[in-house]
Write an enzyme that holds these catalytic residues in place. Structure first.
Site, PDB file in Angstrom:
ATOM      1  CG  ASP A  85      96.474   6.189  67.525  1.00  0.00           C
ATOM      2  OD1 ASP A  85      96.944   6.336  68.656  1.00  0.00           O
ATOM      3  OD2 ASP A  85      95.268   5.967  67.321  1.00  0.00           O
ATOM      4  CG  ASP A 100      93.863   2.038  61.190  1.00  0.00           C
ATOM      5  OD1 ASP A 100      93.072   2.315  62.116  1.00  0.00           O
ATOM      6  OD2 ASP A 100      94.343   2.910  60.435  1.00  0.00           O
ATOM      7  CB  CYS A 157      84.359 -18.138  56.502  1.00  0.00           C
ATOM      8  SG  CYS A 157      85.446 -17.401  57.741  1.00  0.00           S
ATOM      9  CB  CYS A 170      87.052 -17.735  60.843  1.00  0.00           C
ATOM     10  SG  CYS A 170      85.285 -17.677  61.260  1.00  0.00           S
ATOM     11  CB  CYS A 230      82.769 -20.120  59.685  1.00  0.00           C
ATOM     12  SG  CYS A 230      82.157 -18.436  59.403  1.00  0.00           S
ATOM     13  CG  HIS A 263      82.866 -14.090  60.693  1.00  0.00           C
ATOM     14  ND1 HIS A 263      83.165 -15.134  59.846  1.00  0.00           N
ATOM     15  CD2 HIS A 263      82.292 -13.117  59.921  1.00  0.00           C
ATOM     16  CE1 HIS A 263      82.780 -14.816  58.623  1.00  0.00           C
ATOM     17  NE2 HIS A 263      82.247 -13.599  58.638  1.00  0.00           N
TER      18      HIS A 263
END
Length: 376
Positions: A89, A271, A309, A311, A314, A340
């Site tokens: 940015d 974002d 999930c 991930c 998890c 997560h």
């Protein structure tokens, strides 16, 4: 650089080519403010969390360790180990939100560092020079982040100045990209649409900046306290005037529901610090809604954060263990919670893209927006 593969009403499925790879759109950028995700998550972790783009902060990196240091280290890609796309940015939002004292002039902004109070000047040229030193793939234009609400007359003057600043940003980045020692000579500039919640000013500004034929355009100055319905109205107002063949970026947004609504209205890029920031306080996103892992009911809960999930968190850890770690002040708890939530966001976008591919996004959008904002 940007190709629209498929559309479902205003929602767009695309592909965006950058100097560090091809991005499938729509997508979410994981916010690595000081070149790292808060919560002990590295660029190498992001590769396991389905992240396509890392976002770093010009203002913070200019102050510490200094953009000149980052350049000596080979730029953000080499310093962090992230080999995919990076967006930086412009520093504008931080100048206006963090600096204790600031003075806006036509040449730029004079302000005091929020760290030690020393005086700093940043204008369009300085912002481009800093971002060039960082070596990102996408550089955001330096703009004035207007308080919301602001008087109409002030907003009109502000967007005129932001448009003048954008032209200076373009000229400076064009110059920098031709220098021999520039890290990323293909760095792209995105313009930012401002105008508060005044629809006519938003349209006027978007028309003006679109004439510069930039690689992409963002909608800024939203998600700063106005009702969500107002934000959606502004997106709908601006969208018809945004170049159809360029990626569209809604800055600083947002919740999973905000994202579903944004994609529905034609936004490609998002974002937000929310997934990592909220995770550090125990708020976790799941396929069934939002949970607060600090609640006592999870003390003996041996199930994963989200049974659906996939991930890394998890697959290995229970709600009870993560709650214990956070309650005990253990850094591992924050790290696992952040991992997560970032995976949840990136996986949500993968689902969005799949539904757009299949022509089923509208049904998915209507179903999930009723669930993902629910607090369990």
């Amino acid at each position: 650089m940007f190709e629209i593969i498929k559309k479902e009403k205003n929602a767009r499925r695309g592909r965006f080519t950058t100097p560090h790879g091809v991005i499938e759109t729509p997508f979410f950028m994981n916010v690595a403010t000081a070149a790292a995700i808060k919560g002990g998550v590295s660029a190498f972790d992001l590769m396991d969390l389905k992240c396509q783009v890392m976002l770093c902060n010009t203002y913070h990196l200019h102050l510490r360790p200094k953009d000149t240091v980052v350049k000596k280290l080979g730029g953000l890609h080499k310093m962090t180990g992230w080999d995919k796309t990076i967006l930086t940015d412009s520093g504008g939002f931080q100048v206006f939100s963090l600096a204790n004292l600031r003075n806006i002039k036509e040449e730029g902004v004079y302000f005091n560092s929020h760290i030690d109070g020393h005086k700093i000047f940043m204008g369009p040229e300085e912002s481009m020079q800093i971002q060039s030193n960082l070596g990102s793939d996408i550089a955001m234009a330096f703009d004035e982040c207007i308080e919301n609400p602001s008087p109409y007359d002030y907003t009109k003057k502000s967007i005129a100045r932001t448009a003048r600043w954008l032209k200076r940003c373009k000229a400076e980045l064009d110059r920098l990209n031709q220098l021999e020692d520039t890290i990323n000579k293909q760095q792209m500039l995105f313009g930012i649409n401002q105008g508060g919640t005044y629809k006519d000013l938003r349209i006027e500004h978007m028309k003006e900046i679109s004439e510069l034929d930039l690689p992409g355009y963002a909608i800024g100055g939203l998600a700063v306290g106005e009702p969500a319905e107002v934000m959606y109205e502004i997106i709908e107002t601006v969208e018809p005037y945004m170049p159809n063949d360029r990626p569209r970026y809604l800055m600083g947004v947002g919740t999973p529901v905000n994202i579903l609504e944004g994609v529905y209205r034609g936004v490609d890029m998002f974002d937000c610090v929310m997934p990592s920031r909220n995770a550090r306080h125990g708020q976790l996103f799941t396929s069934q809604g939002i949970i607060n892992i600090n609640n006592a009911k999870y003390e003996e809960d041996s199930s994963p954060i989200d049974r659906e999930c996939t991930c890394p968190v998890c697959q290995k850890f229970s709600r009870a263990y993560i709650r214990h770690l956070i309650k005990s002040g253990e850094m591992l708890g924050l790290r696992l919670a952040v991992m997560h939530n970032l995976y949840f966001y990136n996986n949500l976008f993968e689902e969005i893209r799949n539904h757009l591919d299949n022509g089923t996004y509208e049904a998915f959008y209507k179903d999930r927006r009723e669930i993902l904002g629910k607090r369990i």
